[in-house]
Scaffold this motif. Structure first.
Motif, short mmCIF file in Angstrom:
data_model
loop_
_atom_site.label_atom_id
_atom_site.label_comp_id
_atom_site.label_asym_id
_atom_site.label_seq_id
_atom_site.Cartn_x
_atom_site.Cartn_y
_atom_site.Cartn_z
N ILE A 162 0.85 -1.19 0.00
CA ILE A 162 0.00 0.00 0.00
C ILE A 162 0.89 1.23 0.00
N VAL A 163 0.71 2.08 -1.01
CA VAL A 163 1.48 3.33 -1.12
C VAL A 163 0.47 4.47 -1.25
N SER A 164 0.56 5.45 -0.36
CA SER A 164 -0.37 6.57 -0.36
C SER A 164 0.42 7.88 -0.40
N THR A 165 0.24 8.64 -1.49
CA THR A 165 1.01 9.88 -1.66
C THR A 165 0.11 11.10 -1.85
N GLY A 166 -1.20 10.93 -1.89
CA GLY A 166 -2.08 12.05 -2.16
C GLY A 166 -3.18 12.18 -1.13
N ALA A 167 -4.16 13.04 -1.43
CA ALA A 167 -5.36 13.28 -0.64
C ALA A 167 -5.08 14.16 0.58
N GLU A 168 -6.09 14.92 0.96
CA GLU A 168 -6.02 15.73 2.18
C GLU A 168 -6.18 14.85 3.41
N LEU A 169 -7.12 13.92 3.34
CA LEU A 169 -7.34 12.94 4.39
C LEU A 169 -7.30 11.57 3.74
N ALA A 170 -6.44 10.70 4.23
CA ALA A 170 -6.31 9.36 3.66
C ALA A 170 -6.26 8.34 4.78
N ARG A 171 -7.10 7.33 4.67
CA ARG A 171 -7.10 6.24 5.65
C ARG A 171 -7.35 4.93 4.91
N GLN A 172 -6.53 3.93 5.22
CA GLN A 172 -6.65 2.60 4.63
C GLN A 172 -6.74 1.57 5.74
N ASP A 173 -7.87 0.88 5.84
CA ASP A 173 -8.03 -0.22 6.78
C ASP A 173 -7.88 -1.53 6.02
N LEU A 174 -7.14 -2.45 6.60
CA LEU A 174 -6.95 -3.77 6.00
C LEU A 174 -7.11 -4.82 7.08
N ARG A 175 -8.05 -5.72 6.86
CA ARG A 175 -8.29 -6.82 7.80
C ARG A 175 -8.11 -8.14 7.06
N VAL A 176 -7.29 -9.02 7.62
CA VAL A 176 -7.03 -10.32 7.01
C VAL A 176 -7.52 -11.41 7.97
N LEU A 177 -8.35 -12.30 7.45
CA LEU A 177 -8.91 -13.40 8.23
C LEU A 177 -8.26 -14.70 7.77
N LEU A 178 -7.45 -15.29 8.62
CA LEU A 178 -6.79 -16.57 8.30
C LEU A 178 -7.66 -17.69 8.84
N THR A 179 -8.33 -18.41 7.95
CA THR A 179 -9.33 -19.37 8.38
C THR A 179 -8.90 -20.83 8.21
N GLY A 180 -7.68 -21.03 7.72
CA GLY A 180 -7.21 -22.40 7.53
C GLY A 180 -5.73 -22.52 7.81
N PRO A 181 -5.22 -23.74 7.97
CA PRO A 181 -3.80 -23.94 8.26
C PRO A 181 -2.91 -23.55 7.08
N ASP A 182 -1.71 -23.09 7.42
CA ASP A 182 -0.68 -22.73 6.43
C ASP A 182 -1.05 -21.54 5.56
N ALA A 183 -2.06 -20.78 5.97
CA ALA A 183 -2.35 -19.53 5.27
C ALA A 183 -1.30 -18.50 5.68
N ARG A 184 -0.84 -17.71 4.74
CA ARG A 184 0.22 -16.75 5.04
C ARG A 184 -0.08 -15.41 4.36
N CYS A 185 0.29 -14.35 5.05
CA CYS A 185 0.11 -13.02 4.46
C CYS A 185 1.34 -12.18 4.76
N ASP A 186 1.62 -11.28 3.83
CA ASP A 186 2.77 -10.39 3.92
C ASP A 186 2.24 -8.99 3.61
N LEU A 187 2.19 -8.13 4.64
CA LEU A 187 1.55 -6.83 4.52
C LEU A 187 2.62 -5.75 4.55
N ASN A 188 2.63 -4.92 3.51
CA ASN A 188 3.63 -3.86 3.40
C ASN A 188 2.94 -2.51 3.22
#
Length: 256
Positions: free
Chosen positions: A230-256
Motif C-alpha cells: 500500500i502506497v499513499s502519496t495524495g489526498a487531504e485525508l487518507a485512511r486505509q483499513d486492512l483486515r485479514v482473516l486466516l481461516t485455515g492452516p498454512d495460510a500466510r500473508c505479507d503486509l507492506n
C-alpha cells in the motif's frame, strides 16, 4: 443487504475520534460536508487523457471514472479461460445470484459507518472471479479515476474471488485529473480459496483536496498466500483499513 446497511448507518452513525480505532482520524469536517453521487460516468475522456497514469502499456487495464466502469478506456490484454472481469453494476443487473453469497459477507456494516454507506449505496466497482487452477502471470491494472468536480461522493465496491490454486496480481490505482473537494469511500472484499495466491498493490494518488477512506477485508483459506503493498502519496485525508482473516492452516500473508 442495502436496507440492512442503511439501518446500521442510521443506528450507529459514522466513526469519530471517540472511537478507539479512529482516534487519530478526524472526520469532523468530512461529515459536515454535503456530498452527492455523480450522475453518470464521464464519457468525454479519451486514452490520451489517462496515458500518464498507465503503468504498463501492455498490461490489462480496467478503468472506472467517478466510480463508474468506462469501457472505452479499458482493455483486457490477456485471453484466458476461467477468468471473469466485469463491473459490479453489470453483475448486479444481469446475474445478482452470482455474487449474493459473497457480497457483504466479509465486512460488518455495524462496525464501520463508511462501509455501511458504501453498502447501502452500492453503485459499481470491480468484479473478478478466477476459476480453480487458473494462474495469471500478467498484472491487472484497475484505475479509479476522479475528475475535478466539487462535492462528489465516489463509492467503489470490489469483489475478488480466487478459487482453489488460482493466482493473480491486481494493481488498484486511485488518481485524480484535477483538484476538487471529493470524498472516496472504497470497500473491497477478497476471498482466497485453498491454495490461491494474490499479489495486491494499492497506489493512492488523489488530489490534495480529496478525502480517501478505504476498507479491505481478505478471507484466506488453508495454504493460501496474500501479499499486499500500500502506497499513499495524495489526498487531504487518507485512511486505509486492512483486515485479514486466516481461516485455515498454512495460510500466510505479507503486509507492506
Amino acid at each position: 443487504m442495502r436496507n440492512r446497511a442503511a439501518q446500521a448507518l442510521n443506528e450507529h452513525g459514522f466513526p469519530t475520534t471517540r472511537f478507539e480505532n479512529w482516534k487519530y482520524t478526524d472526520t469532523k469536517r468530512l461529515l459536515e460536508h454535503d456530498y452527492v453521487l455523480p450522475g453518470s460516468q464521464c464519457i468525454g475522456l479519451v486514452n490520451e487523457d489517462i496515458e500518464h497514469l498507465v503503468i504498463d502499456d501492455d498490461a490489462s487495464i480496467v478503468v472506472f471514472v467517478n466510480g463508474r466502469f468506462t469501457a472505452q478506456l479499458s482493455r483486457i490484454a490477456f485471453d484466458v479461460d476461467g477468468v471473469e472481469i466485469n463491473s459490479m453494476a453489470a453483475v448486479l443487473n444481469n446475474n445478482p445470484e452470482k455474487i449474493r453469497p459473497y457480497l457483504s459477507k466479509y465486512v460488518d456494516v455495524a462496525e464501520n459507518g463508511f462501509v455501511a454507506l458504501n453498502t447501502a449505496s452500492l453503485v459499481d466497482g470491480l468484479y473478478l472471479h478466477i476459476d480453480e487452477g487458473v494462474r495469471i502471470d500478467a498484472p491487472l491494472h484497475v484505475l479509479y479515476l476522479t475528475t475535478a468536480s466539487d462535492d462528489m461522493l465516489v463509492l467503489p465496491r470490489n469483489l475478488l474471488l480466487l478459487d482453489s490454486n488460482a493466482k493473480a496480481t491486481v494493481i488498484e490505482h486511485f488518481a485524480s485529473l484535477g483538484n476538487a473537494d471529493i470524498m472516496i469511500d472504497a470497500v473491497s472484499e477478497i476471498r482466497l480459496s485453498h491454495g490461491a495466491e494474490l499479489e495486491h498493490f494499492k497506489l493512492q494518488q488523489e488530489g490534495r483536496r480529496t478525502s480517501y477512506i478505504a476498507s479491505d477485508t481478505v478471507e484466506q483459506a488453508g495454504s493460501t498466500g496474500y501479499r499486499s503493498w500500500i502506497v499513499s502519496t495524495g489526498a487531504e485525508l487518507a485512511r486505509q483499513d486492512l483486515r485479514v482473516l486466516l481461516t485455515g492452516p498454512d495460510a500466510r500473508c505479507d503486509l507492506n
